[in-house]
Design an enzyme around this catalytic site. Structure first.
Site, PDB file in Angstrom:
ATOM      1  N   HIS A  37      -9.413   1.316   4.547  1.00  0.00           N
ATOM      2  CA  HIS A  37      -8.154   1.487   5.277  1.00  0.00           C
ATOM      3  C   HIS A  37      -8.402   2.438   6.456  1.00  0.00           C
ATOM      4  O   HIS A  37      -9.176   3.395   6.343  1.00  0.00           O
ATOM      5  CB  HIS A  37      -7.073   2.047   4.343  1.00  0.00           C
ATOM      6  CG  HIS A  37      -5.714   1.989   4.965  1.00  0.00           C
ATOM      7  ND1 HIS A  37      -5.275   2.935   5.853  1.00  0.00           N
ATOM      8  CD2 HIS A  37      -4.708   1.081   4.852  1.00  0.00           C
ATOM      9  CE1 HIS A  37      -4.048   2.605   6.264  1.00  0.00           C
ATOM     10  NE2 HIS A  37      -3.690   1.477   5.666  1.00  0.00           N
ATOM     11  N   GLU A  75      -5.743  -4.941  10.342  1.00  0.00           N
ATOM     12  CA  GLU A  75      -4.667  -3.982  10.576  1.00  0.00           C
ATOM     13  C   GLU A  75      -4.922  -3.237  11.883  1.00  0.00           C
ATOM     14  O   GLU A  75      -5.728  -2.279  11.901  1.00  0.00           O
ATOM     15  CB  GLU A  75      -4.605  -2.967   9.441  1.00  0.00           C
ATOM     16  CG  GLU A  75      -4.331  -3.577   8.087  1.00  0.00           C
ATOM     17  CD  GLU A  75      -3.692  -2.559   7.168  1.00  0.00           C
ATOM     18  OE1 GLU A  75      -2.562  -2.763   6.766  1.00  0.00           O
ATOM     19  OE2 GLU A  75      -4.332  -1.528   6.878  1.00  0.00           O
ATOM     20  N   ASN A 131       0.880  -1.173   0.000  1.00  0.00           N
ATOM     21  CA  ASN A 131       0.000   0.000   0.000  1.00  0.00           C
ATOM     22  C   ASN A 131       0.916   1.221   0.000  1.00  0.00           C
ATOM     23  O   ASN A 131       1.490   1.566   1.024  1.00  0.00           O
ATOM     24  CB  ASN A 131      -0.892  -0.018   1.249  1.00  0.00           C
ATOM     25  CG  ASN A 131      -1.713   1.255   1.390  1.00  0.00           C
ATOM     26  OD1 ASN A 131      -1.872   2.013   0.428  1.00  0.00           O
ATOM     27  ND2 ASN A 131      -2.239   1.489   2.577  1.00  0.00           N
ATOM     28  N   TRP A 132       1.044   1.827  -1.168  1.00  0.00           N
ATOM     29  CA  TRP A 132       1.978   2.961  -1.288  1.00  0.00           C
ATOM     30  C   TRP A 132       1.436   4.226  -0.646  1.00  0.00           C
ATOM     31  O   TRP A 132       2.189   5.172  -0.431  1.00  0.00           O
ATOM     32  CB  TRP A 132       2.274   3.232  -2.757  1.00  0.00           C
ATOM     33  CG  TRP A 132       3.077   2.175  -3.461  1.00  0.00           C
ATOM     34  CD1 TRP A 132       3.512   0.978  -2.954  1.00  0.00           C
ATOM     35  CD2 TRP A 132       3.566   2.232  -4.810  1.00  0.00           C
ATOM     36  NE1 TRP A 132       4.222   0.277  -3.901  1.00  0.00           N
ATOM     37  CE2 TRP A 132       4.274   1.034  -5.055  1.00  0.00           C
ATOM     38  CE3 TRP A 132       3.467   3.165  -5.838  1.00  0.00           C
ATOM     39  CZ2 TRP A 132       4.883   0.751  -6.274  1.00  0.00           C
ATOM     40  CZ3 TRP A 132       4.067   2.888  -7.068  1.00  0.00           C
ATOM     41  CH2 TRP A 132       4.778   1.692  -7.271  1.00  0.00           C
ATOM     42  N   LYS A 133       0.143   4.283  -0.405  1.00  0.00           N
ATOM     43  CA  LYS A 133      -0.509   5.484   0.154  1.00  0.00           C
ATOM     44  C   LYS A 133      -0.254   6.694  -0.762  1.00  0.00           C
ATOM     45  O   LYS A 133      -0.165   6.533  -1.970  1.00  0.00           O
ATOM     46  CB  LYS A 133      -0.028   5.746   1.580  1.00  0.00           C
ATOM     47  CG  LYS A 133      -0.042   4.486   2.446  1.00  0.00           C
ATOM     48  CD  LYS A 133       0.140   4.777   3.898  1.00  0.00           C
ATOM     49  CE  LYS A 133       0.291   3.475   4.648  1.00  0.00           C
ATOM     50  NZ  LYS A 133       0.165   3.612   6.080  1.00  0.00           N
ATOM     51  N   GLY A 179       2.727  -1.271   4.283  1.00  0.00           N
ATOM     52  CA  GLY A 179       2.825   0.148   3.973  1.00  0.00           C
ATOM     53  C   GLY A 179       4.260   0.544   3.676  1.00  0.00           C
ATOM     54  O   GLY A 179       4.777   0.372   2.568  1.00  0.00           O
ATOM     55  N   GLY A 180       4.937   1.057   4.696  1.00  0.00           N
ATOM     56  CA  GLY A 180       6.280   1.611   4.528  1.00  0.00           C
ATOM     57  C   GLY A 180       7.252   0.707   3.777  1.00  0.00           C
ATOM     58  O   GLY A 180       7.970   1.163   2.870  1.00  0.00           O
ATOM     59  N   GLY A 183       2.420   1.993  10.687  1.00  0.00           N
ATOM     60  CA  GLY A 183       3.409   3.069  10.553  1.00  0.00           C
ATOM     61  C   GLY A 183       4.093   3.436  11.861  1.00  0.00           C
ATOM     62  O   GLY A 183       4.770   4.460  11.941  1.00  0.00           O
ATOM     63  N   SER A 185       3.266  -2.444  10.400  1.00  0.00           N
ATOM     64  CA  SER A 185       4.712  -2.515  10.614  1.00  0.00           C
ATOM     65  C   SER A 185       5.289  -3.898  10.320  1.00  0.00           C
ATOM     66  O   SER A 185       6.215  -4.368  11.002  1.00  0.00           O
ATOM     67  CB  SER A 185       5.063  -2.067  12.038  1.00  0.00           C
ATOM     68  OG  SER A 185       4.673  -0.721  12.225  1.00  0.00           O
ATOM     69  N   GLU A 224      -6.795   4.813   7.600  1.00  0.00           N
ATOM     70  CA  GLU A 224      -6.546   6.237   7.318  1.00  0.00           C
ATOM     71  C   GLU A 224      -7.757   6.862   6.623  1.00  0.00           C
ATOM     72  O   GLU A 224      -8.088   8.022   6.866  1.00  0.00           O
ATOM     73  CB  GLU A 224      -5.268   6.378   6.473  1.00  0.00           C
ATOM     74  CG  GLU A 224      -4.027   6.093   7.315  1.00  0.00           C
ATOM     75  CD  GLU A 224      -2.844   5.540   6.551  1.00  0.00           C
ATOM     76  OE1 GLU A 224      -2.812   5.638   5.317  1.00  0.00           O
ATOM     77  OE2 GLU A 224      -1.936   4.997   7.219  1.00  0.00           O
TER      78      GLU A 224
END
Ligand code: PEP
Length: 251
Positions: free
Chosen positions: A96, A168, A9-11, A235-236, A174, A214, A98
């Site tokens: 998600h 999640e 997930n590049w966001k 994510g990251g 993150g 994470s 966010e």
């Protein structure tokens, strides 16, 4: 059949050129490798068509990070499920945390988004998960149950069989703080039981439930070794091929 999936997930990261380079680099890294899971990348809407055209989409599925809860029309700035499909994307990340926290997505809008995604042939990667306070007060089971019941339990068994769930815990996204393998297994097993109680054992057994929060090359193997953890939403670590590949190779 239940699939193992590692989805990035590049966001809201990378310009179009940076994203194209990253996707091509991943495509090259996977070439000729025997991979034991499906690989997906969730990329900004502006990148979908270019990335889908530039990589081998039989090896890497492309996902949108959201789609609209409406079919078409006067909804300035929105991107419909049909538009996502027209880019060559096959998946869409929905719900998600966010989007729930910053854009007010509710179970009702997510229900509509899921139905439209499915009607257009997209595979929704449907996210659920509790915030820290809910975990600390022992409410996490009730929270994820309510999220699933409110958004995807209106689906027929056949429709439900087409979605992927991603658990999640918001406190792990993150933050560098991962759920332990035991915590992940405990709640994934609970989610599968919840699905079984509604749709029966076969549908539950076939449902892929990803862990996100994470996840990295150092912890992926232990997390994915759990019987009810069928991969990860990343994510990251999805933003660099040398960090994403070890997670894919954890299977
Ligand atoms: C995510 O945003 O879905 C996620 C899991 O992020 P990270 O891996 O960076 O915690």
């Amino acid at each position: 059949m239940r699939k193992n999936i590692v989805a990035g997930n590049w966001k809201m990261n990378t310009t179009l050129n940076e994203g194209l380079e990253l996707a091509k680099e991943l495509d090259a890294a996977l070439k000729g490798k025997a991979i034991n899971c499906d690989v997906v990348i969730g990329v900004p809407a502006t990148h979908l068509a270019s990335i889908a055209a530039a990589i081998d989409t039989t090896k890497i599925g492309v996902a949108a990070e959201n789609c609209a809860d409406k079919v078409s029309g006067a909804y300035t700035g929105e991107i419909s499920a049909a538009m996502v499909v027209s880019t060559g994307a096959k998946y869409v990340i929905l719900g998600h945390s966010e989007r729930r926290a910053y854009y007010g997505e509710t179970e009702t809008t997510l229900k509509e988004k899921t139905l439209l995604a499915l009607a257009n042939g997209l595979t929704p990667i449907f996210c659920i998960g509790e915030v820290l306070e809910e975990r600390e007060s022992g409410k996490h089971f009730d929270v994820v149950k309510a999220q699933i019941e409110g958004s995807v339990f209106n689906l027929s068994a056949e429709e439900f069989g087409k979605i992927v769930l991603a658990y999640e815990p918001v406190w792990a996204i993150g933050t560098g703080k991962t759920a332990s393998a035991a915590q992940a297994q405990e709640i994934h097993a609970f989610i599968r039981q919840t699905v079984a109680a509604k749709y029966g054992a076969t549908v539950a057994d076939d449902c892929s439930i990803l862990y996100g929060g994470s996840c990295n090359g150092a912890n992926a193997k232990e997390l994915f070794a759990n019987p009810d953890v069928d991969g990860g939403l990343i994510g990251g670590a999805a933003l660099a091929v040398d960090k994403f590949m070890p997670i894919i190779e954890a299977f």
